[in-house]
Design a protein around this motif. Structure first.
Motif, short mmCIF file in Angstrom:
data_model
loop_
_atom_site.label_atom_id
_atom_site.label_comp_id
_atom_site.label_asym_id
_atom_site.label_seq_id
_atom_site.Cartn_x
_atom_site.Cartn_y
_atom_site.Cartn_z
N GLY A 1 1.82 -18.33 22.28
CA GLY A 1 2.85 -17.14 21.61
C GLY A 1 4.16 -17.55 20.96
N ILE A 2 4.99 -18.41 21.24
CA ILE A 2 6.73 -18.26 20.48
C ILE A 2 5.96 -18.76 19.31
CG2 ILE A 2 8.58 -19.14 20.76
CD1 ILE A 2 8.20 -19.38 23.49
N TYR A 3 4.99 -20.19 18.57
CA TYR A 3 5.11 -21.11 18.59
C TYR A 3 3.51 -21.36 17.43
CZ TYR A 3 8.56 -23.55 19.73
OH TYR A 3 10.13 -23.43 20.15
N LEU A 4 3.09 -19.82 18.22
CA LEU A 4 1.00 -20.20 16.65
C LEU A 4 0.84 -18.67 16.84
CD1 LEU A 4 -0.97 -22.59 18.31
CD2 LEU A 4 0.43 -22.95 16.51
N GLY A 5 2.18 -17.36 17.33
CA GLY A 5 1.90 -16.60 17.40
C GLY A 5 0.88 -14.74 18.53
N ASN A 6 0.73 -13.58 18.52
CA ASN A 6 0.83 -12.84 19.24
C ASN A 6 -0.99 -13.15 19.68
OD1 ASN A 6 3.28 -12.28 20.75
ND2 ASN A 6 3.68 -11.13 18.75
#
Length: 486
Positions: free
Chosen positions: A115-120
């Motif tokens: 989630g931090i690096y590829l999105g929610n």
């Protein structure tokens, strides 16, 4: 035999050479780790490096590098190359990346890192994906040993309750609950290093037995020796997961990331455990190739033995290479190793859910809120006929590895580090996963003439999306930088 020895030397050398390159790119330093800074006495507990290495090995391995390697050997000795190069260039990088990133983000699970690096959106997908996969893995690793224990007792004159599979399943699930619930250093920290050593001893014993009992390991052949002529690409690259690269490891590395005293332990604990698993897989692939004679140039003997059950094949190889001692080690391996991987699967599922809903885990009550439903779900799933579903595990496993590698690639990009060490294996695994999905019998089952181009195009599309995302990020950074100075 020369091919085997060369691959073994390359694997060991890869730990010292490429493993150090990976470590240098990530740059571990002396900052406080989550185990020191948070230290809740439950999941964040400082443990010695040697223990972490053996626990990590057992968590990621179980019977994976044994069953997977034997399955891969059906295609011939070309599997040696996938185990060797996959471990060094993909699996070791994958495990190191997730473990290191987890330490940099307070011991976060792989879904939170995604989630931090590829999105929610990807975070939500990975949360659901991880929990379902982990509960399924944990349940299967309970049902298998339960059936084997009841069968062994029945074959040796036992009767009654002790030959009832459900009785042993209940015992294993109760153990799972205890091991998932209590602090990590109470059972896992004390007992699992011993099982890790046993796993290594079993592999070394098989390797020695191959040579002392007159078996000959064939040299590498670039030919498809599978009796059913099932294509090597991508089938072998999915069948041999643990022992080359496995997404399941991405769920396990955060467990040890919460117990490392220093980031500098990452090389041995994460990359080292993966290399060790690769060595185990290489030995078992060699055993499968050496012990069973070929028929018409094909691996018919190994395939027929595997058809009788993977555990049967392990028993047979251990008996032929080590005799009576081998039987004892085989029993320990095919019963204890799945159980020890199963309970850490449930523990990882608890932590994924805790991260997901921000549930603090120091309190007994909070752990109970998650453990009870998880184990209840496991008990229900164990009653289902999930044989068809389980065939999707290998594909799901490699898909998870693919996503973890793309996550690591974005982490390296955002930290201005050499992201090619993860981008190359991420692109490769994208091709593997997509191609398998389109051509595997349990998936779309299209011809390779269709599946191969689709897999290649999909991998290039993923690569293009990565560079598009990095370009957008770079432009946003430039605008922010100009605005800040204005």
């Amino acid at each position: 035999m020369i091919s085997f020895l060369v691959c073994l030397a390359v694997l060991i050398g890869g730990y010292f050479v490429y493993g150090r390159i990976v470590e240098g790119i990530y740059g571990p330093d002396d900052r406080e780790t989550p185990a020191v800074r948070i230290n809740d006495g439950v999941d964040f507990v400082v443990m010695p490096k040697w223990k972490l290495f053996l626990i990590q090995l057992l968590n990621i391995a179980g019977l994976g590098p044994i069953y997977g390697a034997l399955a891969g050997a059906q295609w011939g000795t070309s599997v040696f190359l996938w185990i060797t190069l996959g471990t060094i260039l993909a699996g070791g990088v994958h495990d190191f990346s997730v473990g290191f990133m987890s330490m940099r983000h307070d011991g976060a699970s792989v879904s939170e890192l995604t989630g931090i690096y590829l999105g929610n959106i990807m975070k939500t997908i990975m949360r659901i994906f991880s929990v379902v996969l982990l509960v399924m893995v944990g349940t299967v690793f309970a049902v298998g040993p339960a059936g084997l224990i009841s069968l062994l007792i029945g074959n040796h004159g036992g009767s009654g309750l002790l030959t009832n599979t459900y009785f042993w399943l209940a015992i294993i699930l109760v153990y799972y609950f205890i091991a998932t619930f209590i602090p990590i250093d109470k059972i896992i920290g004390k007992l699992y290093p011993v099982f890790g050593i046993c796993l290594l001893v079993m592999a070394v014993g098989v390797a020695i037995g191959i040579f002392t009992h007159g078996y000959s390991i064939p040299e590498i052949e670039f030919a498809n020796l599978h009796p059913s002529t099932t294509p090597i690409w991508p089938m072998m690259f999915v069948s041999v997961a643990c022992g080359a690269i496995s997404g399941f490891h991405a769920t396990q590395s955060p467990l040890m990331a919460r117990c490392c005293k220093s980031e500098k332990e990452s090389h041995m604990v994460f990359y080292g455990a993966m290399v060790c698993e690769g060595v185990i897989a290489l030995i078992w692939a060699a055993a499968g190739s050496a012990v069973y004679a070929r028929t018409g140039g094909l691996t018919v003997g190994l395939t027929e033995m595997l058809a009788n059950g993977q555990a049967t094949c392990v028993y047979d190889i251990c008996t032929k290479t080590m005799g009576g001692v081998g039987i004892i080690l085989a029993m320990l391996g095919v019963i204890a190793c799945p159980i020890t991987s199963g309970d850490t699967a449930f523990r990882s599922a608890r932590l994924v859910i805790a991260d997901w809903f921000k549930i603090e885990q120091k309190q007994y009550r909070n752990r109970l809120y998650i453990c009870v439903p998880l184990l209840a779900a496991g008990a229900l799933i164990s009653q289902l006929n999930y044989g068809v579903i389980w065939r999707y595990f290998s594909w799901s496993n490699q898909t998870l590895a693919m996503i973890a590698l793309w996550t690591a690639s974005m982490y390296l990009y955002k930290n201005a580090k050499n992201y090619w060490i993860t981008v190359v294996p991420a692109t490769f695994m994208s091709a593997v996963s997509v191609t398998y999905f389109f051509c595997a019998p349990e998936c779309l089952h299209l011809s390779t003439a269709i599946a191969y181009p689709i897999g290649l195009v999909a991998a290039l599309v993923f690569l293009g999306l990565f560079f598009h995302a990095t370009a957008e990020h770079h432009e946003l950074f430039k605008h922010f930088h100009l605005f800040h100075h204005t």
